[in-house]
Design an enzyme around this catalytic site. Structure first.
Site, PDB file in Angstrom:
ATOM      1  N   ASP A  51      25.782 -65.281  39.555  1.00  0.00           N
ATOM      2  CA  ASP A  51      26.678 -65.792  38.669  1.00  0.00           C
ATOM      3  C   ASP A  51      25.977 -66.874  38.106  1.00  0.00           C
ATOM      4  OD1 ASP A  51      27.330 -67.454  40.519  1.00  0.00           O
ATOM      5  OD2 ASP A  51      29.098 -66.353  40.885  1.00  0.00           O
ATOM      6  N   ASN A  67      24.573 -64.379  45.127  1.00  0.00           N
ATOM      7  CA  ASN A  67      25.414 -64.396  43.905  1.00  0.00           C
ATOM      8  C   ASN A  67      24.477 -64.179  42.739  1.00  0.00           C
ATOM      9  OD1 ASN A  67      27.641 -64.403  45.538  1.00  0.00           O
ATOM     10  ND2 ASN A  67      28.040 -66.373  45.006  1.00  0.00           N
ATOM     11  N   CYS A  91       8.144 -53.644  23.624  1.00  0.00           N
ATOM     12  CA  CYS A  91       7.688 -51.993  23.995  1.00  0.00           C
ATOM     13  C   CYS A  91       8.843 -51.035  23.793  1.00  0.00           C
ATOM     14  CB  CYS A  91       7.219 -51.751  25.142  1.00  0.00           C
ATOM     15  SG  CYS A  91       8.489 -51.770  26.712  1.00  0.00           S
ATOM     16  N   HIS A 136      19.620 -61.911  45.224  1.00  0.00           N
ATOM     17  CA  HIS A 136      19.866 -60.595  44.712  1.00  0.00           C
ATOM     18  C   HIS A 136      19.655 -60.594  42.909  1.00  0.00           C
ATOM     19  CE1 HIS A 136      22.633 -59.316  47.916  1.00  0.00           C
ATOM     20  NE2 HIS A 136      21.228 -59.090  48.344  1.00  0.00           N
ATOM     21  N   CYS A 182      13.880 -53.183  25.077  1.00  0.00           N
ATOM     22  CA  CYS A 182      12.764 -54.384  25.175  1.00  0.00           C
ATOM     23  C   CYS A 182      12.102 -54.885  23.670  1.00  0.00           C
ATOM     24  CB  CYS A 182      11.625 -53.973  26.084  1.00  0.00           C
ATOM     25  SG  CYS A 182      10.234 -55.149  26.266  1.00  0.00           S
ATOM     26  N   THR A 231      31.126 -64.545  52.390  1.00  0.00           N
ATOM     27  CA  THR A 231      30.290 -63.281  52.330  1.00  0.00           C
ATOM     28  C   THR A 231      30.939 -62.338  53.518  1.00  0.00           C
ATOM     29  OG1 THR A 231      28.055 -62.063  52.482  1.00  0.00           O
ATOM     30  CG2 THR A 231      28.355 -64.742  53.580  1.00  0.00           C
ATOM     31  N   SER A 232      31.067 -61.089  53.186  1.00  0.00           N
ATOM     32  CA  SER A 232      31.635 -60.178  54.215  1.00  0.00           C
ATOM     33  C   SER A 232      30.640 -59.867  55.221  1.00  0.00           C
ATOM     34  CB  SER A 232      31.968 -58.979  53.459  1.00  0.00           C
ATOM     35  OG  SER A 232      30.878 -58.378  52.752  1.00  0.00           O
TER      36      SER A 232
HETATM   37  C1  BJW Z   1      36.504 -66.222  50.329  1.00  0.00           C
HETATM   38  C2  BJW Z   1      37.238 -66.316  49.336  1.00  0.00           C
HETATM   39  C3  BJW Z   1      37.632 -67.800  49.160  1.00  0.00           C
HETATM   40  C4  BJW Z   1      36.925 -64.006  49.189  1.00  0.00           C
HETATM   41  N1  BJW Z   1      37.052 -68.447  50.138  1.00  0.00           N
HETATM   42  N2  BJW Z   1      36.082 -66.660  51.343  1.00  0.00           N
HETATM   43  C5  BJW Z   1      19.857 -52.187  57.646  1.00  0.00           C
HETATM   44  C6  BJW Z   1      20.769 -51.540  58.153  1.00  0.00           C
HETATM   45  C7  BJW Z   1      21.727 -50.588  57.167  1.00  0.00           C
HETATM   46  C8  BJW Z   1      21.509 -50.632  55.749  1.00  0.00           C
HETATM   47  C9  BJW Z   1      20.519 -51.257  55.614  1.00  0.00           C
HETATM   48  C10 BJW Z   1      19.866 -52.246  56.120  1.00  0.00           C
HETATM   49  N3  BJW Z   1      18.756 -52.951  55.481  1.00  0.00           N
HETATM   50  C11 BJW Z   1      18.915 -52.553  54.138  1.00  0.00           C
HETATM   51  C12 BJW Z   1      20.190 -51.610  54.074  1.00  0.00           C
HETATM   52  C13 BJW Z   1      20.387 -51.047  53.165  1.00  0.00           C
HETATM   53  C14 BJW Z   1      21.401 -51.920  52.156  1.00  0.00           C
HETATM   54  C15 BJW Z   1      22.454 -52.307  52.822  1.00  0.00           C
HETATM   55  O1  BJW Z   1      22.804 -53.354  53.362  1.00  0.00           O
HETATM   56  N4  BJW Z   1      23.535 -51.550  52.863  1.00  0.00           N
HETATM   57  C16 BJW Z   1      24.675 -51.878  53.252  1.00  0.00           C
HETATM   58  C17 BJW Z   1      26.010 -51.357  52.656  1.00  0.00           C
HETATM   59  C18 BJW Z   1      24.790 -51.179  55.080  1.00  0.00           C
HETATM   60  N5  BJW Z   1      20.481 -52.990  51.691  1.00  0.00           N
HETATM   61  C19 BJW Z   1      19.609 -53.147  50.732  1.00  0.00           C
HETATM   62  O2  BJW Z   1      19.413 -51.919  50.012  1.00  0.00           O
HETATM   63  C20 BJW Z   1      18.977 -54.120  50.207  1.00  0.00           C
HETATM   64  N6  BJW Z   1      17.469 -53.846  50.168  1.00  0.00           N
HETATM   65  C21 BJW Z   1      16.717 -54.028  51.043  1.00  0.00           C
HETATM   66  O3  BJW Z   1      16.951 -54.299  52.285  1.00  0.00           O
HETATM   67  O4  BJW Z   1      15.438 -53.441  50.893  1.00  0.00           O
HETATM   68  C22 BJW Z   1      14.574 -52.803  52.159  1.00  0.00           C
HETATM   69  C23 BJW Z   1      15.569 -51.665  52.428  1.00  0.00           C
HETATM   70  C24 BJW Z   1      15.990 -50.742  51.629  1.00  0.00           C
HETATM   71  C25 BJW Z   1      16.430 -49.469  52.013  1.00  0.00           C
HETATM   72  C26 BJW Z   1      16.381 -49.280  53.305  1.00  0.00           C
HETATM   73  C27 BJW Z   1      16.024 -50.173  54.424  1.00  0.00           C
HETATM   74  C28 BJW Z   1      15.523 -51.151  53.924  1.00  0.00           C
HETATM   75  C29 BJW Z   1      19.462 -54.671  48.769  1.00  0.00           C
HETATM   76  C30 BJW Z   1      20.860 -55.192  48.930  1.00  0.00           C
HETATM   77  C31 BJW Z   1      21.244 -55.401  47.248  1.00  0.00           C
HETATM   78  C32 BJW Z   1      22.788 -55.651  47.349  1.00  0.00           C
HETATM   79  N7  BJW Z   1      23.119 -55.910  46.032  1.00  0.00           N
HETATM   80  C33 BJW Z   1      24.313 -56.365  45.382  1.00  0.00           C
HETATM   81  C34 BJW Z   1      24.618 -55.993  43.847  1.00  0.00           C
HETATM   82  C35 BJW Z   1      23.654 -57.200  43.320  1.00  0.00           C
HETATM   83  C36 BJW Z   1      23.749 -57.204  41.698  1.00  0.00           C
HETATM   84  C37 BJW Z   1      24.957 -57.345  41.405  1.00  0.00           C
HETATM   85  O5  BJW Z   1      25.751 -58.469  41.691  1.00  0.00           O
HETATM   86  O6  BJW Z   1      25.715 -56.566  40.787  1.00  0.00           O
HETATM   87  O7  BJW Z   1      24.609 -57.740  45.921  1.00  0.00           O
HETATM   88  S1  BJW Z   1      25.629 -55.160  46.297  1.00  0.00           S
HETATM   89  C38 BJW Z   1      26.753 -56.497  46.409  1.00  0.00           C
HETATM   90  O8  BJW Z   1      26.986 -56.739  47.834  1.00  0.00           O
HETATM   91  C39 BJW Z   1      25.997 -57.901  45.814  1.00  0.00           C
HETATM   92  C40 BJW Z   1      26.238 -58.940  46.721  1.00  0.00           C
HETATM   93  O9  BJW Z   1      25.584 -59.921  46.745  1.00  0.00           O
HETATM   94  C41 BJW Z   1      26.314 -58.325  47.955  1.00  0.00           C
HETATM   95  C42 BJW Z   1      27.158 -58.854  49.123  1.00  0.00           C
HETATM   96  O10 BJW Z   1      28.550 -58.863  48.867  1.00  0.00           O
HETATM   97  P1  BJW Z   1      29.208 -60.397  49.398  1.00  0.00           P
HETATM   98  O11 BJW Z   1      28.942 -61.579  48.399  1.00  0.00           O
HETATM   99  O12 BJW Z   1      29.323 -60.424  50.741  1.00  0.00           O
HETATM  100  O13 BJW Z   1      30.627 -59.861  48.715  1.00  0.00           O
HETATM  101  P2  BJW Z   1      32.005 -59.188  49.432  1.00  0.00           P
HETATM  102  O14 BJW Z   1      32.963 -58.778  48.228  1.00  0.00           O
HETATM  103  O15 BJW Z   1      31.403 -58.222  50.148  1.00  0.00           O
HETATM  104  O16 BJW Z   1      32.705 -60.192  50.180  1.00  0.00           O
HETATM  105  C43 BJW Z   1      33.405 -61.562  49.773  1.00  0.00           C
HETATM  106  C44 BJW Z   1      33.653 -62.370  51.008  1.00  0.00           C
HETATM  107  O17 BJW Z   1      34.374 -63.466  50.495  1.00  0.00           O
HETATM  108  C45 BJW Z   1      34.886 -61.391  52.049  1.00  0.00           C
HETATM  109  O18 BJW Z   1      34.361 -61.774  53.306  1.00  0.00           O
HETATM  110  C46 BJW Z   1      36.159 -62.435  51.671  1.00  0.00           C
HETATM  111  O19 BJW Z   1      36.964 -62.674  52.688  1.00  0.00           O
HETATM  112  C47 BJW Z   1      35.519 -63.766  51.494  1.00  0.00           C
HETATM  113  N8  BJW Z   1      36.318 -64.516  50.363  1.00  0.00           N
HETATM  114  N9  BJW Z   1      37.598 -65.257  48.618  1.00  0.00           N
HETATM  115  C48 BJW Z   1      36.383 -68.075  51.161  1.00  0.00           C
HETATM  116  N10 BJW Z   1      38.229 -68.218  48.140  1.00  0.00           N
HETATM  117 ZN    ZN Z   2       8.864 -53.713  27.623  1.00  0.00          ZN
END
Ligand code: BJW
Ligand code: ZN
Length: 250
Positions: free
Chosen positions: A109, A107, A155, A124, A152, A193-194
């Site tokens: 946040d 997160n 610059c 992240h 910025c 997390t999903s």
């Molecule tokens: C509750 C609840 C309650 C609800 N109580 N539970 C290997 C294989 C395939 C692809 C890749 C790979 N390695 C890398 C990739 C590419 C990509 C990736 O993973 N893609 C997938 C979609 C397949 N990853 C990347 O690009 C990452 N970089 C990287 O690995 O660099 C090297 C590389 C690059 C390219 C290729 C290969 C290697 C970077 C990932 C960056 C993600 N960024 C974001 C945005 C951040 C900024 C922002 O917030 O604006 O991060 S995307 C978004 O998803 C955000 C979150 O942190 C992230 C995860 O989401 P999260 O937290 O799991 O939320 P939800 O909504 O999905 O789930 C919520 C859960 O809560 C649910 O399960 C609910 O049931 C539950 N819940 N209420 C308990 N009350």
């Molecule tokens: Zn700058």
């Protein structure tokens, strides 16, 4: 899950937790949902029906910086008045009770810090920081909202949120610390997390393979649930406090 079964599981997880010297917690958007922050992949989506993959990418920012900044300004406005919920507060308390405690969060946040957590690894980035796309300077900026296209002060380059988008690398030093903690922990909690976005999605499995007892807390089962030792289904704000002992019961 029947109430009695859940109670039994909670008691057993709590006992293991307090027998552990080294604990890692990984959190995702679900832990902040009860504070009022929408998750990414909830049923209504996050913002104007865009998917995260359409906004949180360097390509989207290059194509339409205004739209991406509008999205982040909307989230900054939403987030500003929000407060940590009982799950954030319970984790801050747990950190004070466990000898080696590492909180890894996806997160951006800042709610864990507001709750009092100290040893936080933000995978992240942080929504309250901006980074210059020209000179690379990173600054804290809590203005809400920011100008449509913030510049910025050094610059005049275009600023971007200091967060990690799809296709971008995570900070290697933060990753190193995260894997060091995952390699040596005895117990790990994976909360709200999903389990879809890498590399965070594989961290629970990584800890499991390194010997940790891994517990998932989520409203619903995830693709990773079957690899973990226990899956506790319910709200983080209710289940996490139930695992943490008050100071007088230690
Ligand atoms: C509750 C609840 C309650 C609800 N109580 N539970 C290997 C294989 C395939 C692809 C890749 C790979 N390695 C890398 C990739 C590419 C990509 C990736 O993973 N893609 C997938 C979609 C397949 N990853 C990347 O690009 C990452 N970089 C990287 O690995 O660099 C090297 C590389 C690059 C390219 C290729 C290969 C290697 C970077 C990932 C960056 C993600 N960024 C974001 C945005 C951040 C900024 C922002 O917030 O604006 O991060 S995307 C978004 O998803 C955000 C979150 O942190 C992230 C995860 O989401 P999260 O937290 O799991 O939320 P939800 O909504 O999905 O789930 C919520 C859960 O809560 C649910 O399960 C609910 O049931 C539950 N819940 N209420 C308990 N009350
Ligand atoms: Zn700058």
């Amino acid at each position: 899950m029947k109430d009695r079964d859940l109670e039994k599981k909670l008691d057993s997880v709590q006992s293991r937790l307090y027998e552990s010297q080294r604990v890692v917690v990984l959190t995702g958007a679900g832990i902040s949902a009860e504070s009022g922050m929408p998750t990414f992949r909830g049923k209504d989506g996050l913002w104007r029906r865009y998917r995260a993959e359409e906004l949180a990418t360097p390509e989207a920012f290059a194509r339409d910086s205004k739209l991406v900044w509008e999205f982040y300004n909307w989230r900054r406005t939403l987030l500003q008045p929000l407060r940590p919920n009982p799950a954030h507060l319970a984790l801050a308390q747990l950190e004070r009770q466990i000898p080696q405690f590492t909180l890894i969060t996806q997160n951006i946040d800042d709610l864990h810090r507001l709750a009092g957590s100290k040893n936080i690894l933000e995978l992240h980035g942080n929504i309250w920081r901006v980074r210059c796309t020209k000179c690379g300077k990173i600054t804290e900026d809590r203005r809400v909202p920011l100008p449509e296209l913030p510049l910025c002060s050094e610059c005049q380059g275009l600023l971007r949120p200091d967060v990690v988008w799809f296709g971008e690398s995570l900070d290697p030093e933060i990753l190193r610390k995260a894997y060091q903690a995952l390699d040596s922990c005895q117990m790990m909690l994976v909360i709200g997390t999903s389990g879809i976005v890498q590399p965070a999605a594989s961290m629970g499995l990584h800890a499991k393979q390194a010997g940790a007892y891994v517990v998932e807390i989520n409203l619903e089962p995830t693709p990773n649930s079957r690899f973990f030792d226990v899956s506790l289904l319910g709200k983080a704000g209710e289940l996490v406090p139930r695992l943490v002992k008050s100071a007088e019961n230690l």
